[in-house]
Structures are given as C-alpha cells and as structure tokens.
Design a protein around this motif. Structure first.
Motif, PDB file in Angstrom:
ATOM      1  N   SER A 204       0.834  -1.201   0.000  1.00 33.82           N
ATOM      2  CA  SER A 204       0.000   0.000   0.000  1.00 33.82           C
ATOM      3  C   SER A 204       0.870   1.253   0.000  1.00 33.82           C
ATOM      4  N   ASP A 205       0.267   2.342  -0.466  1.00 33.90           N
ATOM      5  CA  ASP A 205       0.964   3.618  -0.458  1.00 33.90           C
ATOM      6  C   ASP A 205       1.379   3.988   0.957  1.00 33.90           C
ATOM      7  N   ASP A 206       2.515   4.673   1.052  1.00 34.44           N
ATOM      8  CA  ASP A 206       3.021   5.171   2.334  1.00 34.44           C
ATOM      9  C   ASP A 206       3.264   4.042   3.345  1.00 34.44           C
ATOM     10  N   THR A 207       3.530   2.844   2.836  1.00 36.61           N
ATOM     11  CA  THR A 207       3.778   1.705   3.719  1.00 36.61           C
ATOM     12  C   THR A 207       5.144   1.106   3.415  1.00 36.61           C
ATOM     13  N   THR A 208       5.863   0.792   4.442  1.00 32.64           N
ATOM     14  CA  THR A 208       7.138   0.083   4.310  1.00 32.64           C
ATOM     15  C   THR A 208       7.051  -1.175   5.155  1.00 32.64           C
ATOM     16  N   ILE A 209       7.298  -2.318   4.537  1.00 31.01           N
ATOM     17  CA  ILE A 209       7.130  -3.604   5.202  1.00 31.01           C
ATOM     18  C   ILE A 209       8.451  -4.354   5.180  1.00 31.01           C
ATOM     19  N   SER A 210       8.808  -4.965   6.302  1.00 30.03           N
ATOM     20  CA  SER A 210      10.022  -5.748   6.382  1.00 30.03           C
ATOM     21  C   SER A 210       9.890  -7.033   5.569  1.00 30.03           C
ATOM     22  N   VAL A 211      10.911  -7.308   4.778  1.00 35.61           N
ATOM     23  CA  VAL A 211      11.014  -8.585   4.058  1.00 35.61           C
ATOM     24  C   VAL A 211      12.389  -9.190   4.381  1.00 35.61           C
ATOM     25  N   SER A 224      12.289 -14.051   2.117  1.00 39.29           N
ATOM     26  CA  SER A 224      11.038 -13.576   2.718  1.00 39.29           C
ATOM     27  C   SER A 224      10.360 -12.597   1.780  1.00 39.29           C
ATOM     28  N   GLY A 225       9.047 -12.725   1.682  1.00 41.17           N
ATOM     29  CA  GLY A 225       8.243 -11.770   0.937  1.00 41.17           C
ATOM     30  C   GLY A 225       7.343 -11.029   1.908  1.00 41.17           C
ATOM     31  N   VAL A 226       6.295 -10.419   1.386  1.00 40.31           N
ATOM     32  CA  VAL A 226       5.328  -9.729   2.233  1.00 40.31           C
ATOM     33  C   VAL A 226       4.413 -10.775   2.851  1.00 40.31           C
ATOM     34  N   GLY A 247       1.477 -12.383   9.110  1.00 38.07           N
ATOM     35  CA  GLY A 247       2.025 -11.035   9.098  1.00 38.07           C
ATOM     36  C   GLY A 247       3.446 -11.038   8.579  1.00 38.07           C
ATOM     37  N   PRO A 248       4.077  -9.864   8.483  1.00 35.23           N
ATOM     38  CA  PRO A 248       5.417  -9.756   7.912  1.00 35.23           C
ATOM     39  C   PRO A 248       6.483 -10.417   8.769  1.00 35.23           C
ATOM     40  N   VAL A 249       7.537 -10.891   8.105  1.00 39.73           N
ATOM     41  CA  VAL A 249       8.729 -11.367   8.807  1.00 39.73           C
ATOM     42  C   VAL A 249       9.511 -10.139   9.263  1.00 39.73           C
ATOM     43  N   CYS A 250       9.591  -9.935  10.553  1.00 40.92           N
ATOM     44  CA  CYS A 250      10.279  -8.743  11.068  1.00 40.92           C
ATOM     45  C   CYS A 250      11.704  -9.029  11.501  1.00 40.92           C
ATOM     46  N   TYR A 569      26.587 -15.253  -1.687  1.00 38.88           N
ATOM     47  CA  TYR A 569      27.368 -15.777  -2.807  1.00 38.88           C
ATOM     48  C   TYR A 569      27.804 -17.200  -2.509  1.00 38.88           C
ATOM     49  N   SER A 570      27.661 -18.070  -3.510  1.00 36.94           N
ATOM     50  CA  SER A 570      28.143 -19.445  -3.375  1.00 36.94           C
ATOM     51  C   SER A 570      28.312 -20.060  -4.745  1.00 36.94           C
ATOM     52  N   GLN A 571      29.486 -20.632  -4.992  1.00 36.57           N
ATOM     53  CA  GLN A 571      29.791 -21.423  -6.179  1.00 36.57           C
ATOM     54  C   GLN A 571      29.304 -20.773  -7.478  1.00 36.57           C
ATOM     55  N   GLY A 572      29.727 -19.543  -7.682  1.00 39.16           N
ATOM     56  CA  GLY A 572      29.460 -18.881  -8.950  1.00 39.16           C
ATOM     57  C   GLY A 572      28.112 -18.215  -9.073  1.00 39.16           C
ATOM     58  N   ARG A 573      27.347 -18.143  -7.974  1.00 36.13           N
ATOM     59  CA  ARG A 573      26.033 -17.485  -8.028  1.00 36.13           C
ATOM     60  C   ARG A 573      25.932 -16.438  -6.921  1.00 36.13           C
ATOM     61  N   LEU A 574      25.454 -15.257  -7.289  1.00 42.39           N
ATOM     62  CA  LEU A 574      25.294 -14.147  -6.362  1.00 42.39           C
ATOM     63  C   LEU A 574      23.833 -13.733  -6.323  1.00 42.39           C
ATOM     64  N   TYR A 575      23.288 -13.656  -5.104  1.00 43.84           N
ATOM     65  CA  TYR A 575      21.895 -13.250  -4.910  1.00 43.84           C
ATOM     66  C   TYR A 575      21.883 -11.962  -4.086  1.00 43.84           C
ATOM     67  N   MET A 576      21.213 -10.952  -4.617  1.00 44.86           N
ATOM     68  CA  MET A 576      21.103  -9.659  -3.946  1.00 44.86           C
ATOM     69  C   MET A 576      19.624  -9.373  -3.746  1.00 44.86           C
ATOM     70  N   SER A 577      19.221  -9.066  -2.508  1.00 43.96           N
ATOM     71  CA  SER A 577      17.795  -8.910  -2.237  1.00 43.96           C
ATOM     72  C   SER A 577      17.539  -7.775  -1.265  1.00 43.96           C
ATOM     73  N   ALA A 578      16.335  -7.238  -1.334  1.00 40.61           N
ATOM     74  CA  ALA A 578      15.943  -6.103  -0.506  1.00 40.61           C
ATOM     75  C   ALA A 578      15.593  -6.553   0.912  1.00 40.61           C
ATOM     76  N   ARG A 579      15.738  -5.628   1.858  1.00 41.18           N
ATOM     77  CA  ARG A 579      15.336  -5.882   3.240  1.00 41.18           C
ATOM     78  C   ARG A 579      13.969  -5.307   3.551  1.00 41.18           C
ATOM     79  N   PHE A 580      13.516  -4.360   2.720  1.00 44.36           N
ATOM     80  CA  PHE A 580      12.218  -3.726   2.947  1.00 44.36           C
ATOM     81  C   PHE A 580      11.494  -3.590   1.621  1.00 44.36           C
ATOM     82  N   ALA A 581      10.183  -3.596   1.680  1.00 48.31           N
ATOM     83  CA  ALA A 581       9.341  -3.385   0.510  1.00 48.31           C
ATOM     84  C   ALA A 581       8.511  -2.126   0.741  1.00 48.31           C
TER      85      ALA A 581
END
Length: 601
Positions: A204-211, A224-226, A247-250, A569-581
């Motif tokens: 939702s607008d004006d909302t920040t949720i932990s992921v 983790s998602g929403v 609810g969200p993963v905090c 990072y592990s064995q040639g693969r790198l995953y980058m992900s957000a902490r908040f949505a």
C-alpha cells in the motif's frame, strides 16, 4: 530474460526506494558516520561519461514499526576520510623508499655488469653469477628444512595446499594467516549473466514492510516476501514453494543448521493504516529444503506477548530476545527450553548464534548502564563465561561468537558506527585485546541497537579482524577507492595485510570461506560488480564473479549494496535482495525484490 528499464537521466528518487540515497549533506554528530568534511574539489574536466550517482532513496520504517528502523544511509561516499599517508592502515614503511608492498628489489650496479672502471669485466660478472647461485642454493636448502619441519609438526599436512579452486590461504612474508582451504572454485571465466529477477512486491501507499531474511541451500534460494517465505529454483528463479504467514517477517536468523533449518520472527497480523505494527511476537522454525513451517511459538510476560527485536540459533536452540524479554526453543520440536532471568536492574538485550550462543545483557540504571557479554549454554541458558564492558558503552553488537568478537561505539547511543572492537576469551570471559577502529577511518557499521548480529563491512576469521576502510581519493583523476585491512585478535595490531579495491571500486568483506575472505566490489559507473576471494595468507585477490556492465543491470545492482541489502554468494552465483518493501516507483524506476547472477561457464 527481460532486463529492467533504465531510469531517465537525473530522475529524482521515488519515495521509499531501495539502496543508498542521492548525495546529501553529511550528518551531524550523533549520526554515527564521523564529522562532516568540506566538499571535495571538482576536477576541471569531467569524464566522458559522468560517474553513476548513488542509488535511490532508502525506505523509512513505518510509524510504530517494532524497535529498530532501517539504518540511516551514509551521505556522499567517503567524507570524513583523512588524507592517506605513506604506510596507512598498518602497511609497513619501506626503508628503501621504493613503492609497493614487498621487499625492495636488489639491483646489481651497472659497472659490475659491464666491467666499468676498476671492474673485472667478464670475470666480475661471472663471480656475481656464482655468488647468486650459491645464495639461491642455500635458500632452497633452508626452505626445504622449513617445509619438512612444518610437515613433522602437523602430521604431514601440506600447509601450502590450496582449495579445490586454488584460493586456499598460505603462509608467506605478508602477515602469515590460516591455511584452511576454501570451498569456492576459481572459474576459467568469471563473467556472469542475470539468472533471474523477482519484481518488488506490491504494498500500500506510504507503507514500508520488512522482508528480512534470505538463505541458500543446495535445493533452493529462499527469500522472505510480504507475509510469506518463498523458495526459488536457484538457477531459474521459478517458485518451488510458498509458506504463507499471518504477518510480515520482522526478524530472521542469519544462521542455518546442518539439516537446513532456520528460524524467523513475524507479526501475528498484517499491518494496516490504523495499526502499522502488531508486534514481532511469533517465532517459527522453517525447513528450507522441504518448504515447511515446523512450529510456531510465542511467549508472555505479565500476560502480554513479548515482542522480539532479534532472533538467532546455535546448537539446536532458537533464541529470541528484546527489551521486553526473551525465550529459547528447541529448533526441531519447538519445546520451550529456558527464559532469561530478569529483574528490575538486568535483562537480556538479545542473542548471537552460530558456533556459540552469546547473550548481550544490560544492567544498571538508564543513566549508568552496564553491558555484560555472556557465553551461555544454548540448551540450558546457563552462563559459561562473562565479560563486563567498559562504562559508557550502552549498546554492543556481536561480530563473531567463535572467536568472540564484539563491536561497540563507546560513548554514543545510536550504535550505527563502531569505535572499538573487543576480542574476548569465550572460556574465561577475559578481554584479550581492545582494538580502536574509528569511524572516520573505517567503514564497518552495526545497524540497530538491539539487532545484535547486524554488522556490515567487517568479518572474523584466522583469529583476525578484517575490516573495510572508508573511501578516499584513488589513483585516478576522478576515482575513489578503499581497502580491507587485517588486525590480529591476540595483539590488536595490524598485520600489514591489505586488499585494495582498485581505482573507482569499493570493497566490502562479506564472509569467510575457510581461511579466505569473500568480498564484494561495488563497481564504477561503467562496470559491473565483482566477487573476489582474498587469500588469508598472501592477501592475493582472485576474481570469482564479474557482473554485466549494462546500465539496465547495473542500475538494479547498485540499489542492492551490502549496507542496505542482503548478499549471498556461493559457487558462482550471487543473490542480492531487498530488506524492505515499499510502494512501487515510476515505470522508469521499477524496483526489484531479488536479482540473481550466475557465471556463464
């Protein structure tokens, strides 16, 4: 794979975006990033293509969010860095006045080579060759004795053996180091491609949720998602399974058991405008391979659910804590194991896990707090050893539990920067050494006052502290750069080891791989980021991965920097992900939840 569209030139950031903000005035004292400095002089002639600006704004925590907001991003990179002098960061001074890190090269005088005045011509040259050969022979004999002695001491183990990819540490003249081999393979071709991208979830607008929370196993990349946890195919990005949550993963444990179990803390209901937070009161164990929630538990104090500020696991125990209380559960069954003893003057701020379980316990009054660092039995909560921190330290973060290394900002209360690192003996609780790492020279940060295990820019291994320095002017006309340097945890002194990021790159340590340091290099405006392995002995850098330089890819990558995102990072693969949505940006500034890279070989 569809690439994300580029943002328009000079487009202002949308509200609540990911990554560090645009350049802004440096924070004043209390922000944890050192004193503001005068602006850097501008070059007379700009480069053909201007450097990529810092990524877009970092989301603000919702009003009423549990305890710890997102960390305040730093202002313009590199301010507060003192002018680098010869021998900075403990690099040994060269008595011969020559540049470089090794022993100065010996040269033979020209007259000796050519039979100059007073020389013997060919006879003198032959004599030099004979002497040089004799010296080499003696060196080889001595070297053989040393190697043989080393073999006798450890039952025949070859201390120079490298890992399967050749990145194992080895002793040398540059500070020594562990010879524990790493597991990461060195590729013939480190170039990568985008494996997959996961769009940012709609909120939702004006909302920040932990992921918060991301993990990697042989079977799945889990994020983790929403109000859910999703397992993805590690190469294709297709969804393998989903665990819905109320609810969200905090809070999310950073550790994983040998059978790929971990734990999270989450809210009992989804946020609303009327009630943006319901308290982080639920704890669950997750099977990352099977995609199952094993159990859900909560705890009460005086009839009220305890909200948790941190969660971790060690020795088959899940421990969650905060200023309102804590609890410990068996990882597999969810059985309650122990609760921390609390009274009017003492309570557990939280816990750190991994090889050992460590509690950060706060005692005393508000005006005169006393922090105690306790190594505890994970099954019973019994205190094994305890170290009392110096007065004036209000909050502390645990960088490592084995060896025990604690970071603190003495005399401050924001716990963002680090001023000192404490090396502590787990068994006795005695201080081994206190190391000064002032924030105007080093870029290590620990976010939040009760998250306990949320430090970036610093890792521990080989009984050494590897810490990222602040950015400073590089060798080029426009470039800025930094280094990783090492401290001995027994003596507190720098070892002389130093890994340079390279001009216009900045380097951040991520984790250990045996005796080697795995680090991420933030790229300049015209290149992709890199993953490198730094040999624990020689500090030689080996490139393991280099991401595409395409602007559309780089724009996403630079919004997922280590200070504000989760990198695995592990064995040639790198995953980058957000902490908040947060709410989605414009069509030109599409946000991503995950971007994954994999080598092309």
């Amino acid at each position: 794979m569809t690439q994300p569209p580029p943002p328009p030139p000079h487009q202002p950031p949308p509200g609540g975006g990911f990554g560090p903000p645009q350049d802004q005035p440096p924070q004043q004292p209390g922000g944890g990033f050192g004193p503001p400095q005068p602006p850097q002089p501008q070059p007379q002639q700009p480069p053909a293509q201007p450097p990529q600006p810092p990524a877009y704004g970092y989301p603000q925590a919702p009003q009423g969010a549990p305890q710890t907001p997102p960390p305040t991003p730093p202002a313009s990179p590199g301010y507060g860095y003192p002018g680098q002098q010869p021998g900075a960061y403990g690099q040994p001074q060269n008595p011969y006045g020559q540049p470089g890190y090794g022993y100065p090269q010996q040269t033979v005088p020209l007259h000796a080579q050519s039979g100059g005045p007073g020389g013997g011509g060919q006879k003198s040259y032959t004599w030099l060759v004979v002497v040089a050969a004799a010296v080499v022979a003696i060196a080889l004999v001595i070297g053989g004795v040393v190697i043989a002695r080393s073999g006798d001491d450890d039952g025949g183990k070859d201390d120079t053996a490298s890992s399967s990819g050749g990145t194992g540490g080895g002793d040398d003249d540059n500070g020594g180091g562990s010879t524990t081999p790493g597991k990461e393979k060195v590729p013939a071709n480190p170039n990568s491609r985008v494996l997959f991208q996961v769009p940012a979830p709609k909120v939702s607008d004006d909302t920040t949720i932990s992921v918060s929370g991301s993990w990697l196993t042989d079977k799945a990349y889990v994020k983790s998602g929403v109000s859910e946890i999703v397992g993805y195919d590690p190469d294709k990005g297709t969804e393998l399974w989903t665990i819905p949550l109320p609810g969200p993963v905090c809070r999310a444990a950073k550790h994983v058991s040998e059978d790929n179990l971990t734990a999270v803390a989450f809210e009992p209901a989804k946020p609303t405008k009327a009630k943006p937070s319901h308290g982080c009161s639920q704890v669950a164990a997750i099977d990352l391979d099977a995609g199952k929630k094993l159990w859900t538990k909560s705890a009460e104090v005086d009839g009220r659910l305890i909200p948790y500020d941190n969660i971790t696991l060690s020795g088959g125990t899940v421990a969650a804590g905060g200023t309102s209380g804590g609890a410990a559960f068996d990882l597999k069954s969810g059985k309650s194991l122990w609760v921390p003893k609390a009274n009017d003057s003492c309570y557990d701020l939280g816990y750190a896990g991994g090889p050992k379980m460590v509690a950060v316990r706060k005692c005393g009054s508000y005006d005169q707090p006393q922090l105690n660092i306790q190594t505890i039995d994970p099954k019973t909560g019994k205190v094994i050893s305890e170290y009392k921190m110096a007065e004036g330290v209000e909050y502390a973060s645990v960088i490592s539990t084995e060896p025990l290394v604690v970071a603190a900002e003495a005399g401050q209360s924001d716990s963002i920067g680090i001023s000192d690192v404490f090396s502590i003996d787990n068994k006795t609780g005695k201080l081994r050494i206190r190391i000064s790492v002032p924030g105007d020279q080093y870029a290590a940060r620990c976010s939040g006052v009760t998250t306990i295990e949320a430090c970036t820019g610093v890792v521990v291994g080989n009984d050494r502290l590897y810490v990222e320095t602040e950015e400073h002017q590089g060798g080029g006309e426009y470039g800025r750069t930094n280094e990783i340097v090492a401290f001995d945890l027994a003596t507190g002194k720098q070892t002389g080891q130093r890994a340079d990021a390279g001009d216009r790159y900045t380097i951040t340590p991520l984790r250990m791989d045996g005796g080697n340091v795995i680090a991420y290099k933030r790229p300049p405006y015209n290149k992709g980021g890199q993953i490198v392995s730094i040999d624990g002995g020689s500090f030689k850098e080996t490139k393991l991965l280099e991401n595409p330089a395409a602007k559309t890819v780089r724009d996403v990558e630079t919004r997922m920097l280590p200070e504000y995102a989760e990198l695995l990072y592990s064995q040639g693969r790198l995953y980058m992900s957000a902490r908040f949505a947060s709410e989605l940006g414009t069509e030109y500034q599409k946000k991503y939840h995950v971007i994954a890279f994999g080598r092309t070989d």
